[in-house]
Design an enzyme around this catalytic site. Sequence first.
Site, PDB file in Angstrom:
ATOM      1  N   LYS A   1     -39.901  26.292  52.335  1.00 49.33           N
ATOM      2  CA  LYS A   1     -40.188  24.880  52.040  1.00 49.33           C
ATOM      3  C   LYS A   1     -38.960  23.988  52.192  1.00 49.33           C
ATOM      4  O   LYS A   1     -39.093  22.774  52.289  1.00 49.33           O
ATOM      5  CB  LYS A   1     -40.807  24.727  50.652  1.00 49.33           C
ATOM      6  CG  LYS A   1     -39.910  25.027  49.477  1.00 49.33           C
ATOM      7  CD  LYS A   1     -40.718  24.955  48.169  1.00 49.33           C
ATOM      8  CE  LYS A   1     -39.905  25.312  46.949  1.00 49.33           C
ATOM      9  NZ  LYS A   1     -38.960  24.290  46.546  1.00 49.33           N
ATOM     10  N   ASP A   2     -37.760  24.577  52.236  1.00 42.76           N
ATOM     11  CA  ASP A   2     -36.538  23.790  52.418  1.00 42.76           C
ATOM     12  C   ASP A   2     -36.206  23.538  53.889  1.00 42.76           C
ATOM     13  O   ASP A   2     -35.356  22.691  54.195  1.00 42.76           O
ATOM     14  CB  ASP A   2     -35.333  24.506  51.783  1.00 42.76           C
ATOM     15  CG  ASP A   2     -35.400  24.533  50.270  1.00 42.76           C
ATOM     16  OD1 ASP A   2     -36.071  23.663  49.691  1.00 42.76           O
ATOM     17  OD2 ASP A   2     -34.784  25.438  49.662  1.00 42.76           O
TER      18      ASP A   2
ATOM     19  N   ARG B   1     -44.517  14.944  45.255  1.00 40.72           N
ATOM     20  CA  ARG B   1     -45.820  15.582  45.493  1.00 40.72           C
ATOM     21  C   ARG B   1     -46.469  15.976  44.164  1.00 40.72           C
ATOM     22  O   ARG B   1     -47.651  15.698  43.923  1.00 40.72           O
ATOM     23  CB  ARG B   1     -45.620  16.826  46.372  1.00 40.72           C
ATOM     24  CG  ARG B   1     -46.843  17.728  46.485  1.00 40.72           C
ATOM     25  CD  ARG B   1     -46.481  19.044  47.171  1.00 40.72           C
ATOM     26  NE  ARG B   1     -45.484  19.799  46.430  1.00 40.72           N
ATOM     27  CZ  ARG B   1     -45.756  20.578  45.384  1.00 40.72           C
ATOM     28  NH1 ARG B   1     -46.992  20.692  44.938  1.00 40.72           N
ATOM     29  NH2 ARG B   1     -44.789  21.249  44.777  1.00 40.72           N
ATOM     30  N   ARG B   2     -45.699  16.637  43.298  1.00 36.46           N
ATOM     31  CA  ARG B   2     -46.242  17.033  41.999  1.00 36.46           C
ATOM     32  C   ARG B   2     -46.556  15.800  41.150  1.00 36.46           C
ATOM     33  O   ARG B   2     -47.603  15.736  40.506  1.00 36.46           O
ATOM     34  CB  ARG B   2     -45.247  17.936  41.258  1.00 36.46           C
ATOM     35  CG  ARG B   2     -45.095  19.314  41.885  1.00 36.46           C
ATOM     36  CD  ARG B   2     -44.001  20.122  41.207  1.00 36.46           C
ATOM     37  NE  ARG B   2     -43.814  21.414  41.857  1.00 36.46           N
ATOM     38  CZ  ARG B   2     -42.639  22.023  41.995  1.00 36.46           C
ATOM     39  NH1 ARG B   2     -41.542  21.453  41.516  1.00 36.46           N
ATOM     40  NH2 ARG B   2     -42.557  23.202  42.579  1.00 36.46           N
TER      41      ARG B   2
ATOM     42  N   ARG C   1     -33.549  17.909  38.185  1.00 39.90           N
ATOM     43  CA  ARG C   1     -32.784  18.524  39.280  1.00 39.90           C
ATOM     44  C   ARG C   1     -31.962  19.684  38.737  1.00 39.90           C
ATOM     45  O   ARG C   1     -31.801  19.863  37.547  1.00 39.90           O
ATOM     46  CB  ARG C   1     -31.832  17.499  39.911  1.00 39.90           C
ATOM     47  CG  ARG C   1     -32.484  16.385  40.711  1.00 39.90           C
ATOM     48  CD  ARG C   1     -33.112  16.834  42.014  1.00 39.90           C
ATOM     49  NE  ARG C   1     -32.301  17.778  42.760  1.00 39.90           N
ATOM     50  CZ  ARG C   1     -31.256  17.453  43.539  1.00 39.90           C
ATOM     51  NH1 ARG C   1     -30.909  16.189  43.660  1.00 39.90           N
ATOM     52  NH2 ARG C   1     -30.588  18.368  44.196  1.00 39.90           N
TER      53      ARG C   1
ATOM     54  N   ARG D   1     -32.750  23.883  35.039  1.00 38.71           N
ATOM     55  CA  ARG D   1     -34.007  23.198  34.767  1.00 38.71           C
ATOM     56  C   ARG D   1     -34.725  23.791  33.553  1.00 38.71           C
ATOM     57  O   ARG D   1     -35.348  23.075  32.785  1.00 38.71           O
ATOM     58  CB  ARG D   1     -34.902  23.221  36.011  1.00 38.71           C
ATOM     59  CG  ARG D   1     -34.400  22.244  37.079  1.00 38.71           C
ATOM     60  CD  ARG D   1     -35.377  22.092  38.208  1.00 38.71           C
ATOM     61  NE  ARG D   1     -35.036  22.951  39.329  1.00 38.71           N
ATOM     62  CZ  ARG D   1     -35.741  23.039  40.451  1.00 38.71           C
ATOM     63  NH1 ARG D   1     -36.825  22.320  40.598  1.00 38.71           N
ATOM     64  NH2 ARG D   1     -35.364  23.824  41.425  1.00 38.71           N
TER      65      ARG D   1
ATOM     66  N   CYS E   1     -39.583  15.016  51.616  1.00 36.97           N
ATOM     67  CA  CYS E   1     -39.455  14.819  50.166  1.00 36.97           C
ATOM     68  C   CYS E   1     -39.858  13.419  49.719  1.00 36.97           C
ATOM     69  O   CYS E   1     -40.185  13.207  48.563  1.00 36.97           O
ATOM     70  CB  CYS E   1     -38.008  15.075  49.736  1.00 36.97           C
ATOM     71  SG  CYS E   1     -37.532  16.801  49.781  1.00 36.97           S
TER      72      CYS E   1
END
Length: 309
Positions: free
Chosen positions: A82-83, A130-131, A148, A154, A241
């Site tokens: 995903k990165d 997105r979330r 972050r 986190r 993003c």
Amino acid sequence: MKRKITVGSRDSALALWQTRWVVEQLEKQNPEVTFEIITMKTKGDKMLDVALAKIGDKGLFTKELEVAMQRREIDFAVHSLKDLPTVLPEGLTIGAVCKRDNPGDALISKDGRKLEELPRGARIGTSSLRRCAQLLNYRPDFQLESLRGNLNTRMKKLVSERLDAIILAAAGITRMGWEDMIAEIIPFDICLPAVGQGAIAVECREDDQDIVELLKGVEHPATRAATNAERALLRRLEGGCQIPIGAFGEVVKEKLTLTAIVATLDGSQVIRAQGEAAVDQAIQLGIEVAEKLLDMGGKKILQQVRSGE
């Protein structure tokens, strides 16, 4: 004398777990080869006080590793798929996509509550637009807080910032051995994952045939097809993003299905589309589902998000 292959990785605990996992698989298959892991920090690792959407995402967590490959300082690099941007630097390719772990988003709450059980106005930490968009569509009362840092950081912020919950990729939590902290894997009808979420990708130089051949040992064709469809969709939508886009491809009984969403930043609109195709039509399927989203109102949403309206 054993041949030495140099592997690049970000220096976070999760990135190293993923890199070591790939290396372990390759060591079993190639006992005549020795592997050396070189770690480095990327721009995304250094800029922890800025929201991801504000930095820009072209190679945010990959560029330094890609430059090292182009300079032939490392032979390949291991990433969370995903990165990886949907367009890679010239001369580089995805040599392998490994078997995907749970692609979903995991809810970790301070008292084990599920999403629907969180109190009105609950404060939830996440770094993903997105979330945020999908959660606000589900529960507009939620207060979304920017989150972050690496996984350890986190997790600590759940307590230190007095959040009701945080949301992280389920695969990362599982790889770190923290499954018992997951209150719920958020259903896809509430929150579709990021493109490529849960899959590990190995990037290498196109012209290095020995490495290209070596990496076939960790390739998982079904995951490759599913994520090819997702990445083709993202590339067609020109998203990243900064735009709320979710997608999930899956191979079931020789058929590839793709579900995707485009959303407004505030979650007031979530457009969802689906498609199905033969496994070898993955890229075309991604483009077709992207076109459906655009025709259903996604084009207007994307224009609004990009213009900052």
